[in-house]
Scaffold this active site. Structure first.
Site, PDB file in Angstrom:
ATOM      1  CB  ILE A 158      12.066  -3.779  20.414  1.00  0.00           C
ATOM      2  CG1 ILE A 158      12.115  -2.363  19.826  1.00  0.00           C
ATOM      3  CG2 ILE A 158      13.235  -4.067  21.343  1.00  0.00           C
ATOM      4  CD1 ILE A 158      11.830  -1.272  20.823  1.00  0.00           C
ATOM      5  CG  ASN A 199      20.127   0.510  34.380  1.00  0.00           C
ATOM      6  OD1 ASN A 199      21.159   1.152  34.206  1.00  0.00           O
ATOM      7  ND2 ASN A 199      20.075  -0.795  34.277  1.00  0.00           N
ATOM      8  CG  ASP A 238      19.173  -2.418  29.404  1.00  0.00           C
ATOM      9  OD1 ASP A 238      19.467  -1.951  30.519  1.00  0.00           O
ATOM     10  OD2 ASP A 238      19.860  -2.244  28.379  1.00  0.00           O
ATOM     11  CB  THR A 274       4.890  -1.201  31.282  1.00  0.00           C
ATOM     12  OG1 THR A 274       5.473  -1.903  30.175  1.00  0.00           O
ATOM     13  CG2 THR A 274       4.443   0.181  30.857  1.00  0.00           C
ATOM     14  N   GLY A 275       7.607  -2.835  32.845  1.00  0.00           N
ATOM     15  CA  GLY A 275       8.067  -4.167  33.268  1.00  0.00           C
ATOM     16  C   GLY A 275       8.604  -4.100  34.686  1.00  0.00           C
ATOM     17  CE1 TYR A 283      14.028   0.131  36.835  1.00  0.00           C
ATOM     18  CE2 TYR A 283      13.803   2.038  35.409  1.00  0.00           C
ATOM     19  CZ  TYR A 283      14.599   1.167  36.147  1.00  0.00           C
ATOM     20  OH  TYR A 283      15.955   1.356  36.181  1.00  0.00           O
TER      21      TYR A 283
END
Ligand code: APR
Length: 167
Positions: free
Chosen positions: A9, A22, A32, A116-117, A119
């Protein structure tokens, strides 16, 4: 318009990329960490001024050294089995990020596969929520261009199959 891309990305050169952050907005691992490394230390400095971000909400910062002009930070829900409002909170991440981009006059925005990682949100369920929420928003804002940026092969295959079906 919705498009699907396999890749990193941080390479997206449109108006904004969305960060799967987060609640602290002070960086982390996964996408992140990659975004903060690519944007440089000024991103964290601006994030420190925001006072965090509740789950399901979105915050805007500059993109600094990224090719994208802005970063929209959103805090996805941690998957806890599905009975803690996770689905609505994930939909809210997409809806609030799009609403923030629209208010800022942005047109092109790229999303990672939020939650989806680390978390642990099931990928197929998350993809259905993401696609449904984005399609609903684009009905009211057809001028916006949304890219789903899938980093892993599993997500890419899920999105490709779901987007091929006009469900
Ligand atoms: N570009 C696009 N997508 C990426 C990239 C990348 N460079 N790196 C990872 N991803 C994908 C993963 O494959 C996953 O599908 O982003 C998705 C989200 O994974 P995470 O980054 O783990 O984010 P999330 O599950 O929302 O967990 C957020 O992780 O990094 C910490 O600080 C973050 O505490 C927060 C938590």
């Amino acid at each position: 318009m919705i498009s699907l891309t396999r890749g990193n990305i941080v390479d997206f050169a449109g108006d904004a990329i969305v960060n799967a952050a987060n609640n602290s907005l002070l960086g982390g691992g996964g996408v992140d960490g990659t975004i903060h490394r690519a944007a440089g230390p000024e991103l964290l400095a601006e994030c420190r001024t925001l006072g965090g971000c509740p789950t399901g909400q979105a915050r805007l910062t500059q993109g600094y050294s990224l090719p994208a002009r802005y970063v929209i930070h959103t805090a996805g829900p941690v998957w806890e089995g599905g009975n803690h409002g996770e689905e609505e909170l994930l939909a809210s991440c997409y809806r609030e990020s799009l609403a923030l981009a629209e208010r800022q006059g942005l047109r092109s925005i790229a999303f990672p596969n939020i939650s989806t990682g680390v978390y642990g949100f099931p990928k197929a369920a998350a993809a259905r929520i993401a696609i449904r929420t984005v399609r609903e928003f684009l009905e009211l804002h057809p001028e916006m261009e949304v890219s789903f940026l899938c980093f892993d092969a599993e997500n890419y295959a899920i999105y490709r199959n779901l987007l091929a079906r006009r469900l």
